[in-house]
Motif scaffolding. Structure first.
Motif, short mmCIF file in Angstrom:
data_model
loop_
_atom_site.label_atom_id
_atom_site.label_comp_id
_atom_site.label_asym_id
_atom_site.label_seq_id
_atom_site.Cartn_x
_atom_site.Cartn_y
_atom_site.Cartn_z
N ILE A 1 -0.27 -3.55 -16.39
CA ILE A 1 -0.26 -2.08 -16.34
C ILE A 1 -0.68 -1.61 -14.95
CG2 ILE A 1 -1.12 0.06 -17.35
CD1 ILE A 1 -1.81 -1.49 -19.88
N GLY A 2 0.21 -0.88 -14.30
CA GLY A 2 -0.08 -0.29 -13.00
C GLY A 2 -0.47 1.17 -13.15
N GLU A 3 -0.43 1.86 -12.02
CA GLU A 3 -0.91 3.25 -12.00
C GLU A 3 0.21 4.24 -12.35
OE1 GLU A 3 -3.60 4.64 -8.76
OE2 GLU A 3 -1.77 5.66 -8.11
N GLY A 4 1.25 4.21 -11.56
CA GLY A 4 2.36 5.15 -11.75
C GLY A 4 3.44 4.83 -10.75
N PRO A 5 4.65 5.33 -10.98
CA PRO A 5 5.77 5.01 -10.10
C PRO A 5 5.55 5.50 -8.67
CG PRO A 5 6.48 6.27 -12.05
CD PRO A 5 5.00 6.24 -12.06
N GLY A 6 6.08 4.73 -7.73
CA GLY A 6 6.16 5.18 -6.33
C GLY A 6 7.58 5.67 -6.06
N ALA A 7 7.90 5.80 -4.78
CA ALA A 7 9.20 6.38 -4.41
C ALA A 7 10.36 5.51 -4.89
CB ALA A 7 9.25 6.56 -2.90
N ASP A 8 10.26 4.19 -4.70
CA ASP A 8 11.36 3.29 -5.10
C ASP A 8 11.55 3.31 -6.61
OD1 ASP A 8 12.01 2.12 -2.49
OD2 ASP A 8 9.99 1.30 -2.60
N GLU A 9 10.44 3.30 -7.32
CA GLU A 9 10.49 3.29 -8.79
C GLU A 9 11.08 4.60 -9.30
OE1 GLU A 9 7.75 2.49 -6.96
OE2 GLU A 9 7.80 0.31 -7.28
N ASP A 10 10.71 5.69 -8.66
CA ASP A 10 11.22 7.02 -9.05
C ASP A 10 12.74 7.08 -8.87
OD1 ASP A 10 10.86 10.00 -9.49
OD2 ASP A 10 11.68 10.03 -7.46
N LYS B 1 -4.17 7.93 -1.36
CA LYS B 1 -3.37 6.75 -1.66
C LYS B 1 -4.18 5.79 -2.51
CE LYS B 1 0.27 7.46 1.15
NZ LYS B 1 0.57 8.84 1.09
N ARG B 2 -3.47 4.79 -3.07
CA ARG B 2 -4.16 3.84 -3.93
C ARG B 2 -4.99 2.86 -3.12
NH1 ARG B 2 1.63 3.68 -6.29
NH2 ARG B 2 1.43 5.39 -7.73
N GLY B 3 -6.25 2.68 -3.50
CA GLY B 3 -7.09 1.71 -2.83
C GLY B 3 -7.90 0.97 -3.86
N PHE C 1 -6.99 -6.47 -8.97
CA PHE C 1 -6.59 -5.52 -7.93
C PHE C 1 -5.13 -5.11 -8.09
CE2 PHE C 1 -9.96 -7.77 -5.33
CZ PHE C 1 -10.84 -6.70 -5.33
N HIS C 2 -4.80 -3.93 -7.57
CA HIS C 2 -3.42 -3.46 -7.54
C HIS C 2 -2.69 -4.16 -6.38
CE1 HIS C 2 0.03 -0.83 -7.20
NE2 HIS C 2 -0.31 -0.27 -8.34
N PRO C 3 -1.44 -4.60 -6.60
CA PRO C 3 -0.72 -5.26 -5.51
C PRO C 3 -0.60 -4.42 -4.25
CG PRO C 3 0.54 -5.40 -7.57
CD PRO C 3 -0.68 -4.58 -7.86
N SER D 1 5.46 5.24 2.07
CA SER D 1 4.75 5.79 0.92
C SER D 1 3.58 4.92 0.49
CB SER D 1 5.72 5.94 -0.26
OG SER D 1 6.23 4.68 -0.60
N GLU D 2 3.56 3.65 0.90
CA GLU D 2 2.46 2.79 0.46
C GLU D 2 1.54 2.41 1.61
OE1 GLU D 2 3.71 -0.43 -1.94
OE2 GLU D 2 4.33 0.89 -3.56
N GLN D 3 1.77 2.97 2.79
CA GLN D 3 0.89 2.70 3.91
C GLN D 3 -0.36 3.55 3.76
OE1 GLN D 3 1.79 0.98 6.87
NE2 GLN D 3 4.01 0.89 6.86
N ARG E 1 12.68 2.10 -12.64
CA ARG E 1 12.13 0.80 -13.06
C ARG E 1 10.76 0.61 -12.40
NH1 ARG E 1 15.45 -3.75 -11.15
NH2 ARG E 1 14.09 -4.88 -12.58
N PRO E 2 9.82 -0.04 -13.12
CA PRO E 2 8.48 -0.20 -12.55
C PRO E 2 8.42 -1.30 -11.49
CG PRO E 2 8.62 -1.34 -14.66
CD PRO E 2 9.95 -0.65 -14.46
N PHE E 3 7.58 -1.12 -10.53
CA PHE E 3 7.26 -2.16 -9.54
C PHE E 3 8.52 -2.81 -8.95
CE2 PHE E 3 3.07 -1.84 -11.50
CZ PHE E 3 2.25 -1.93 -10.40
N VAL E 4 9.33 -1.99 -8.28
CA VAL E 4 10.51 -2.54 -7.60
C VAL E 4 10.39 -2.41 -6.07
CG1 VAL E 4 12.15 -2.26 -9.50
CG2 VAL E 4 11.73 -0.34 -7.94
N ALA F 1 4.28 -2.00 -17.25
CA ALA F 1 4.27 -0.55 -17.53
C ALA F 1 3.28 0.12 -16.57
CB ALA F 1 3.86 -0.30 -18.98
N ASN F 2 3.23 1.41 -16.65
CA ASN F 2 2.30 2.19 -15.84
C ASN F 2 1.54 3.16 -16.73
OD1 ASN F 2 2.67 1.50 -12.97
ND2 ASN F 2 4.78 2.17 -13.31
N VAL F 3 0.42 3.66 -16.21
CA VAL F 3 -0.34 4.68 -16.94
C VAL F 3 0.47 5.97 -17.01
CG1 VAL F 3 -2.42 6.12 -16.93
CG2 VAL F 3 -2.58 3.69 -16.37
N1 URA Z 1 2.64 1.07 -8.18
C1 URA Z 1 2.39 1.23 -9.51
O1 URA Z 1 1.25 1.40 -9.91
N2 URA Z 1 3.40 1.19 -10.33
C2 URA Z 1 4.66 0.99 -9.95
O2 URA Z 1 5.54 0.96 -10.82
C3 URA Z 1 4.89 0.79 -8.59
C4 URA Z 1 3.88 0.86 -7.70
#
Ligand code: URA
Length: 268
Positions: free
Chosen positions: A119-128, A49-51, A234-236, A34-36, A132-135, A159-161
């Motif tokens: 503050i990140g963008e939004g949950p990905g598959a793992d977070e969903d 995807k996020r860039g 930058f986003h991780p 999902s993050e490739q 929990r954010p950024f797991v 948190a996320n947007v």
């Molecule tokens: N990317 C995001 O922006 N937020 C998350 O919680 C996970 C990945």
């Protein structure tokens, strides 16, 4: 001037090694599917995807006109109790289409009165899956960035947007951001962080109010949001795919620390 160059080069090399040491990606697992980066995607289009500098999606349903679920939470109240009330409202939210496909909402987590709000963008598959954010893989890198700054994950707030996963990890659409942003605004008011660090384009655009803002040009440049200082970096997820972003990101994180009157801990 020329005489300074070897010194500058050495300093740059030292900073690069420092950044590599603290949040190098060599020991991280490969990002999940999902993050490739996907091949041949239209930048910023639905499904992108996020860039570093992806533009926002173009077509978007208009935000809901119904009173927002947090409209009755006064902006003047702070602390853990009001945070819990916001989380409750997020958990029941059906304001935009993202709720249809979510497994769990991802409201955010961390200290109730943090020095730093990431503050990140939004949950990905793992977070969903976990709520929990950024797991996921990006979260592991964010954890290392936080530790490199001398903090533990529990000492900051993350948190996320948007609080529900955009399908396929596409960037959230403008209408989805507009529907979800009041939650983040109330979270910021409740948390009263000393400084905010945004990760990638989506939170930069959401807080600056400029849909054209690009992280590559604006990273490290502080701006003000409702009286709070925001330092974008930058986003991780982007860093997982772009090693070259790590050094400037480390500079931005050091700027966050400098704003707090701190320095990164000494390597031991
Ligand atoms: N990317 C995001 O922006 N937020 C998350 O919680 C996970 C990945």
């Amino acid at each position: 001037m020329d005489d300074d160059r070897p010194v500058d080069l050495l300093r740059n090399l030292k900073q690069l090694l420092e950044a590599d040491h603290w949040f190098g990606v060599e020991s991280l697992p490969k990002p999940p599917e999902s993050e490739q980066p996907a091949p041949a995607q239209r930048p910023g289009g639905v499904g992108a995807k996020r860039g570093a500098d992806e533009a926002p999606a173009v077509a978007s349903p208009a935000p809901s006109v119904k009173p927002h679920p947090v409209a009755d939470i006064p902006s003047t109240v702070h602390g853990a109790e009001v945070l819990a009330a916001i989380v409750e409202r997020i958990s029941a939210c059906e304001r935009c289409g993202l709720c249809a496909k979510r497994t769990k909402v991802v409201p955010g987590e961390g200290a109730a009165q943090p020095d730093i709000l990431f503050i990140g963008e939004g949950p990905g598959a793992d977070e969903d899956r976990q709520g929990r954010p950024f797991v996921g893989a990006a979260g592991q890198l964010l954890d290392r960035m936080i530790v490199a700054m001398g903090y533990a994950r529990e000492q900051v707030y993350i948190a996320n947007v948007v609080k529900c996963r955009p399908p396929g990890n596409r960037a959230p659409e403008p209408g989805e951001v507009a529907d979800c942003l009041p939650y983040l605004e109330r979270q910021i008011e409740a948390l009263q962080p000393k400084v905010i660090c945004t990760l990638g384009n989506t939170p930069l655009r959401a807080l600056s109010g400029n849909p054209q803002a690009g992280i590559t040009r604006l990273r490290g440049k502080p701006f003000e949001y409702r009286g709070y200082t925001v330092i974008p970096t930058f986003h991780p997820s982007y860093l997982l795919r772009n090693d070259a972003g790590k050094k400037p990101c480390w500079e931005d994180l050091k700027a966050v620390l400098a704003f707090l009157g701190k320095e990164p801990p000494k390597r031991g």
